[in-house]
Enzyme design. Sequence first.
Site, PDB file in Angstrom:
ATOM      1  CG  ASN A  33      -1.798   1.197   1.329  1.00 17.06           C
ATOM      2  OD1 ASN A  33      -1.813   2.030   0.427  1.00 17.06           O
ATOM      3  ND2 ASN A  33      -2.534   1.311   2.425  1.00 17.06           N
ATOM      4  CE  LYS A  42      -0.385   3.253   4.712  1.00 14.03           C
ATOM      5  NZ  LYS A  42      -0.270   3.351   6.160  1.00 14.03           N
ATOM      6  CG  HIS A  65      -6.062   1.912   5.220  1.00 12.77           C
ATOM      7  ND1 HIS A  65      -5.602   2.845   6.127  1.00 12.77           N
ATOM      8  CD2 HIS A  65      -5.040   1.036   5.030  1.00 12.77           C
ATOM      9  CE1 HIS A  65      -4.346   2.547   6.449  1.00 12.77           C
ATOM     10  NE2 HIS A  65      -3.986   1.448   5.806  1.00 12.77           N
ATOM     11  CD  GLU A 123      -3.103   5.557   6.697  1.00 10.57           C
ATOM     12  OE1 GLU A 123      -3.080   5.556   5.457  1.00 10.57           O
ATOM     13  OE2 GLU A 123      -2.172   5.104   7.395  1.00 10.57           O
ATOM     14  CD  GLU A 157      -3.730  -2.470   7.284  1.00 11.41           C
ATOM     15  OE1 GLU A 157      -2.709  -2.810   6.707  1.00 11.41           O
ATOM     16  OE2 GLU A 157      -4.279  -1.372   7.116  1.00 11.41           O
ATOM     17  N   GLY A 170       2.344   2.537  10.793  1.00  8.83           N
ATOM     18  CA  GLY A 170       3.319   3.626  10.659  1.00  8.83           C
ATOM     19  C   GLY A 170       4.036   3.981  11.949  1.00  8.83           C
ATOM     20  CB  SER A 194       5.032  -1.589  12.169  1.00  3.17           C
ATOM     21  OG  SER A 194       4.659  -0.249  12.410  1.00  3.17           O
TER      22      SER A 194
HETATM   23  P1  13P Z   1       2.921   0.544   7.686  1.00  2.00           P
HETATM   24  O1  13P Z   1       3.451  -0.750   7.145  1.00  2.00           O
HETATM   25  O2  13P Z   1       3.651   1.743   7.182  1.00  2.00           O
HETATM   26  O3  13P Z   1       2.779   0.498   9.182  1.00  2.00           O
HETATM   27  O4  13P Z   1       1.418   0.714   7.102  1.00  2.00           O
HETATM   28  C1  13P Z   1       0.543  -0.354   7.187  1.00  2.00           C
HETATM   29  C2  13P Z   1      -0.678  -0.062   6.413  1.00  2.00           C
HETATM   30  O5  13P Z   1      -1.411   0.857   6.691  1.00  2.00           O
HETATM   31  C3  13P Z   1      -0.956  -0.920   5.252  1.00  2.00           C
HETATM   32  O6  13P Z   1      -2.222  -0.670   4.722  1.00  2.00           O
END
Ligand code: 13P
Length: 256
Positions: A9, A11, A95, A97, A167, A173, A213
């Site tokens: 992903n 982003k 997601h 976010e 997740e 992150g 992560s």
């Molecule tokens: P990170 O791997 O940067 O923690 O992000 C995970 C994520 O949101 C995957 O969709």
Amino acid sequence: MRRGFIGGNWKMNKLLKEAKETVENLNKSLTLSRGIDIVIFPPYTLLYFLKDLIVLPNIYLGAQNMHWEENGAYTGEISPLMLKDLEVEYVIIGHSERRNLFNETDEIINKKLISALKHGLKPILCLGESIEERKKGIEKDVIEKQFKHDLKRVPINFLENIIIAYEPVWAIGTGLNATPNEAEEMHKFIRDLIEKYANNNIVENIRIIYGGSVRVENVEELSSKDDIDGFLVGGASLRSDSFSKIIEIFNEVKGF
Ligand code: 13P
């Protein structure tokens, strides 16, 4: 045995030149296994350019979001038909976010999920609790509530096309991944939920992946758990070397 799944992903990262380089490097460095589906989720702006650059079998393109309607007066949105038009096969739905920064409710996520399935896209449905919810010990209640609402009225024959991503919001992150045991426990719980609500023998076929992560350093331990069928990787998917390495380690541990 369920097929493995590893998604990158990206982003809101990468401009065209860098994206092309990353995909070209992945084409060179990836050692593929027939047992794993690899999906890259770039921003919408890159989908058209990347579709012809992805030359390896088992690598697919996915989108990070979509609207549920096919077309209409929805300024700034992208429809499932537009994604299909670009040969996109997967789409991330719900997601954290999107839930937290863009106020997506379970009702909206449910509409998107049903629309994606209806249009032949394979959704990655993201579920996850916040740190406050985990501290209160209500993480399983939160996941069950999201699961119940997000999957409302989804026909059982569509269920097998959904991938569920656990997740935890506190792991995204932050560099603080869920421990393999924490992830495994929640994946088992989600599998039990599928059985409870779908009451069907497809439960063993549905893939449940972990995100938050995931790194070269922790992927071996996480991959060793039976109920972890793959990963949704954020930061570590931006570099072709770390993303390839994650796939290689996962492949080795699972023995695909
Ligand atoms: P990170 O791997 O940067 O923690 O992000 C995970 C994520 O949101 C995957 O969709």
